[in-house]
Design an enzyme around this catalytic site. Structure first.
Site, PDB file in Angstrom:
ATOM      1  N   HIS A 307      98.578  62.437 -52.087  1.00 39.06           N
ATOM      2  CA  HIS A 307      99.174  63.774 -52.136  1.00 39.06           C
ATOM      3  C   HIS A 307     100.682  63.731 -51.911  1.00 39.06           C
ATOM      4  CE1 HIS A 307      98.593  63.569 -47.667  1.00 39.06           C
ATOM      5  NE2 HIS A 307      99.682  64.300 -47.672  1.00 39.06           N
ATOM      6  N   ASP A 316      92.158  60.015 -50.285  1.00 39.00           N
ATOM      7  CA  ASP A 316      93.608  60.163 -50.351  1.00 39.00           C
ATOM      8  C   ASP A 316      94.367  58.852 -50.225  1.00 39.00           C
ATOM      9  OD1 ASP A 316      96.203  61.835 -48.523  1.00 39.00           O
ATOM     10  OD2 ASP A 316      95.852  61.797 -50.671  1.00 39.00           O
TER      11      ASP A 316
END
EC number: 3.4.21.-
Length: 1096
Positions: A307, A316
């Protein structure tokens, strides 16, 4: 070869003349053409594929299974190829060589046979077999055929070899010519050519000459061997050769211990954190980009997540093993427990130890926890895979910028008009540059610290309109300059901002300045004032213009008018009465003390490595103060010509307020007004930094009581001084500069502006180069010259602020004030506030007495106190150095004025002349200091004149006559050495003694000084011999040899000069007595010269 013999004996033919061959026998086997052995395959039937012993004698005549030549009739047409014809020709030639003769007449191949007129062979019928050969004939034919074939084979191979080597010779001729002067060596990379060394070339020449002397030339030749009769040669056999294999060396793997790896990780990440750099960690083709981030005052590792790149994914981040190791290295350094509430935006990707986080958090696969964001108040781990619906519920801690961009993009697309242009839009500005443009424009109209802060918005709206307009005008100018430098293609934005700035600014200006100009110089129309009045009237006529330059023109015009008015008044007065040198009300800015990176949390200056290297100053030029003994030992600072009271006693604060007020009253000295001593001029103009400070009425500003501080460096000569904490020492005690070295505080103040990487070299250079040259109580010119040298090497010190410098004109002293202040009042104040201003004292064109003032005082009192002791010590040291080269070299390089003390005794002068001391010193200073070299050359000439004289009184008279000239030369030389005042004092004493004796003789008195001079010379003449006897044997021999050579050369010249002088006197005497020259007399010049040479 056996096949050719068989072909020559018999062969089956068909009626049409074609050759035939029995492929298989009746049993279905393939037969060898030599040994008639049967095989199942045609390949093995070939003689070369099995051990063939050849055809036996008994089988030879009965052998009919070979492919043999056909015997044909002459009338039978034959169609044959070129290869078959060539083969038949070789067979016929072989038969002719062996001497075989066919029955009657027949031909092999295309040779016609006339055995009968009719065709001898019908179709499918074999021709008649010739007569049977005996065993001896078969053997002879085989041998001859073998020799013929071998001979033709050798000739053919020789021709092919010569042809092949001729081509190779042509290719390699150029290379051989190149390699003629070199050698070929074998290295790890292969064969290399290198240029032969002289020894190798000499060896090649010797080997060549040895071969040439034999007269023999080695040429390749062929040796032929006779084979056994039972064997037949089938040509050469191809043999496999060995090939050099390349050795692959595997690089040695670098093995490090765990401690070494931890140290490497610490150093790399420290450098990356210091310079705000990212580090890429690679482990088995998996990479992680990391950097250092401080969280709650703790250094931790931050990893780049998806992100961060604008990618929202279920998983992530992922860490490789190396990243985990580095993260644990930093996370385990502290046991600080981080509350989950303290982890917020900007902390995404930070790697914690799971045990060091308190509060609600998700699970993790190991002991590490990589922050992703929060979901419902719970910290989320980046390496965990979350459900698709939960992924959009996470508040990522670094997604604010993406939200801004999405909103901006959507709103801009919605608000823009439809394209009505006739072109296709092409992107010429990058998105990053668009972001910069938006930030600059927003900053011009909306000056908030955070764009989401509502309080900043309220503060901006609460400001008056005039301040808002002024901010837009100034900020717009900064935005234009920044955009022109960073984004030159954004001229559309800068043009609009500039247009706005011109419109919002008031186009009118105040005419009050023009009125003041008219009042000052309106009545004067002479010279430059006429042009100034015309310019003022033009500005008044141009009122209402829209450009901002008119206002600055008004201000400049007013200052110009004031300056011309003051200058005219000062020139008209022509005296010191018009001198004004007001001190600035504002303190000068020192950017080194304003840099946030060099200040701690309290705003104090951080010395860093400079504080460590500053110990070189403390150990050499400072003295420790012991508070146990009180400050009474340091309240009075003695100078060679006086004293100055320090305010160090005020550090002890009494409880009574009355006594405390009494300590504010200092000790005043006699006040001195402004005079020519207080100013410095260059080219007829005042040099204000090198002059004393005055008030507006022209009176000097006198110093007051300067309060003391403890362990501080006080800098700033104008305005309020700045206090900088001294570097911390191990003992923590107070320090005070030694007597005569108070100017060390100037170099200490310069150290503040020196970078940490140059601090070590700076302190070493000052300690080893500058301080030995200046010594105690140097002149201000010498101190300024040293500052100029440092400013060239370290340019940052030019802006360094100086400590407060007080001027005492009565004793001609500069006092550099340290942290202990001054109780003595009434001194003048020097205006120079920076190093660049102090350097002006070093200019030779500067006129004024202050540049020759001593920084700390003169040395007259010190010289008078121990003049005789120090002079005698230096003379003794000089005599010892005559026969010690190392000591002499040290004196020449550091204190050349010691050599001038040789004038106290003719014997010392003669000893130094014989040892070549002056010559050595002249060579050293020839290119370093020409005035010093001239002084030394004069001393050498003086010592030579003294050496020629034999009478002691005459030697002293020669020295006395050269004293004034020697003093004038010494005044032009360098005067930074410690021994210069001693030498100068000795010269003054000797000059005064000579002048006093001359006055006594002129008045009729008798001066008796011969006996005193003889006693002094007797005492001093023994010292060189005494020190010479103390030397080692080798040193004594070398010294005596040098003295002998120099004396022999010197007396050879003296003898020649005396002889010429005597001959001149004799010529005059002969001419006077005999009326003719002595060359015409029987007692000629030769006899006289010979007699005189015997005497001398």
């Amino acid at each position: 070869m056996s096949t050719l013999v068989c072909q020559a004996v018999a062969a089956p033919v068909w009626s049409n003349g074609a050759r035939t061959r029995r492929i298989r026998d009746a049993d279905g086997e393939y037969r060898c053409t030599q040994c008639d052995m049967g095989f199942d395959s045609m390949t093995m039937a070939r003689p070369v594929n099995h051990c063939c012993d050849g055809i036996m004698i008994d089988e030879y005549n009965l052998y009919d299974d070979d492919p043999i030549m056909h015997l044909v009739d002459s009338k039978t047409p034959i169609k044959r190829g070129s290869q078959e014809t060539e083969g038949d020709g070789m067979a016929a030639e072989a038969i002719k060589v062996t001497g075989a003769e066919p029955v009657n007449c027949f031909m092999v191949g295309t040779i016609k046979c006339k055995i009968n007129e009719n065709s001898i062979v019908a179709k499918g019928v074999m021709a008649a077999i010739p007569r049977q050969l005996t065993q001896d004939e078969v053997f002879m034919r085989k041998a001859r055929l073998q020799a013929a074939v071998a001979k033709s084979t050798i000739e053919r191979e020789e021709k092919e070899r010569q042809f092949a080597f001729s081509k190779l010779e042509e290719k390699l001729r150029a290379r051989r010519e190149k390699l003629k002067d070199g050698i070929v060596i074998k290295t790890r990379k292969g064969l290399e050519w290198r240029e032969a060394t002289p020894n190798q070339q000499r060896g090649k020449l010797q080997s060549t000459s040895f071969d040439a002397s034999g007269g023999k030339t080695l040429t390749p030749h062929t040796i032929y061997c006779k084979t056994k009769s039972s064997k037949f040669s089938n040509g050469g056999v191809k043999c496999a050769t060995s090939k050099k294999m390349r050795t692959v060396r595997k690089p040695q793997s670098l093995k490090m211990k765990t401690e070494s790896i931890d140290v490497l990780i610490e150093q790399v990440m420290t450098i990356a954190g210091k310079h705000a750099k990212q580090v890429t960690l690679i482990d088995k083709q998996k990479t992680n980009r990391v950097w250092i981030r401080r969280v709650n005052g703790v250094r931790l590792l931050q990893v780049e997540t998806k992100h961060h790149k604008g990618i929202i994914s279920q998983k992530d981040a992922s860490l490789n093993n190396l990243t985990k190791r580095v993260a644990r290295h930093f996370a385990r350094k502290t046991a600080y427990i981080h509350p989950s509430d303290s982890i917020t935006h900007g902390h995404s990707g930070v790697v914690f130890l799971r045990a060091n986080i308190s509060g609600s958090k998700s699970y993790s696969i190991d002991d590490l926890f990589v922050v992703r964001g929060k979901r419902n108040g719970k910290l989320m781990e980046s390496r965990n895979k979350v459900a698709w619906r939960k992924m959009f519920q996470i508040d990522h801690f670094s997604i604010v910028g993406i939200k801004i961009w999405n909103a901006f993009d959507a709103e801009y697309v919605k608000l823009r008009d439809e394209s009505v242009s006739d072109h296709d839009c092409v992107g010429g500005i990058t998105p990053e540059e668009c972001g910069i443009l938006a930030a600059q424009i927003l900053r011009v109209f909306y000056p908030c610290w955070r764009i989401t802060c509502t309080k900043c918005i309220s503060n901006w709206l609460s400001k008056p309109t005039s301040e808002q307009i002024e901010h837009i005008y100034e900020r717009g100018n900064l935005a234009i300059q920044d955009l022109n430098k960073r984004i030159p293609s954004a001229h559309h934005v800068t043009q609009m901002v500039e247009l706005l700035r011109q419109r919002i600014k008031n186009t009118t200006f105040d005419m009050g300045n023009n009125t003041k100009v008219h009042e000052l110089i309106g009545h004067r129309q002479d010279g430059v004032f006429r042009h100034l009045n015309r310019l003022n009237n033009s500005i008044l006529a141009a009122n209402g213009s829209s450009t901002i330059e008119w206002e600055s023109m008004n201000e400049s015009l007013l200052e110009l008018a004031r300056w011309h008015n003051k200058r005219t008044e000062s020139i008209a007065s022509g005296g010191i009465s018009s001198f004004r040198n007001k001190i600035s009300a504002k303190a000068q800015i020192n950017f080194a003390l304003m840099c946030d990176n060099q200040l701690d949390t309290n705003g104090n200056f951080v010395w860093g490595e400079r504080g460590y290297h500053a110990k070189r100053f403390f150990s050499e030029f400072f003295t420790k103060i012991d508070p146990k003994d009180g400050y009474s030992h340091h309240t009075v600072r003695a100078t060679p010509t006086g004293v100055r009271h320090l305010a160090i006693g005020n550090l002890i604060i009494p409880g009574d307020l009355q006594k405390l007020r009494e300590k504010l009253e200092g000790v005043s000295i006699t006040a001195v007004g402004i005079s020519e001593k207080c100013v410095s001029r260059r080219n007829g103009d005042f040099v204000y930094p090198c002059s004393c400070v005055t008030s507006e009425n022209g009176k000097p500003v006198l110093s007051d009581v300067i309060l003391p501080t403890r362990n501080h460096l006080v800098i700033g000569n104008t305005g309020d001084p700045k206090l900088v904490d001294l570097p911390k020492t191990e003992t923590g005690r107070m320090w005070i500069a030694k007597e005569g070295y108070c100017y060390i505080n100037i170099f200490f103040a310069m150290l503040v502006n020196v970078s940490e990487k140059d601090a070590k070299d700076f302190t070493k250079f000052v300690r080893d180069e500058i301080m030995p040259q200046l010594g105690k109580w140097p002149t201000m010119m010498d101190v300024a010259t040293a500052c100029y040298k440092l400013a060239i090497i370290y340019p940052d010190v030019r802006d360094a602020q100086l400590p407060r410098i007080l001027v005492d004109h009565s004793e001609q002293i500069f006092h550099v004030i340290d942290s202990y202040g001054s109780m003595t009042t009434g001194y003048h104040i020097l205006k120079a506030g920076t190093v660049s201003q102090l350097i002006s004292f070093a200019h030779g064109a500067l006129l004024g007495e202050m540049k020759m003032y001593r920084v700390g005082g003169t040395q007259k009192m010190e010289i008078n106190m121990c003049c005789c002791q120090r002079k005698n010590l230096l003379i003794k040291q000089l005599i010892r150095a005559i026969y010690r080269p190392k000591l002499l070299t040290e004196i020449i390089e550091t204190e050349p004025f010691v050599l001038m003390l040789a004038i106290v005794s003719p014997s010392i002068l003669k000893a130094m002349f014989r040892s070549g001391t002056f010559n050595q010193a002249i060579k050293f200073y020839m290119h370093r200091s020409k005035p010093t070299a001239q002084t030394l050359a004069f001393l050498e000439a003086l010592s030579e004149r003294v050496s020629r004289s034999r009478v002691l009184s005459e030697q002293f008279n020669i020295i006395d006559g050269a004293l004034k000239e020697l003093k004038s030369l010494a005044n032009m030389s360098m005067r930074t050495q410690h021994t210069y005042p001693i030498v100068q004092n000795q010269l003054d004493i000797m000059i005064e003694r000579v002048s006093a004796d001359a006055e006594l003789l002129r008045d009729g008195f008798v001066v008796s000084k011969g006996r005193v001079q003889a006693l002094i010379e007797k005492k001093l003449s023994r010292r060189p011999e005494k020190f010479l006897h103390r030397l080692a044997i080798c040193t004594t021999i070398a010294t005596n040899y040098v003295i002998f050579k120099s004396e022999a050369w010197f007396w050879r010249i003296v003898r020649k000069q005396r002889l010429e002088l005597f001959q001149g006197s004799m010529d005059g005497a002969f001419e006077l007595i005999f009326g003719r020259r002595q060359t015409d007399h029987p007692l000629g010049a030769h006899k006289v010269a010979a007699d005189v040479s015997k005497w001398w």
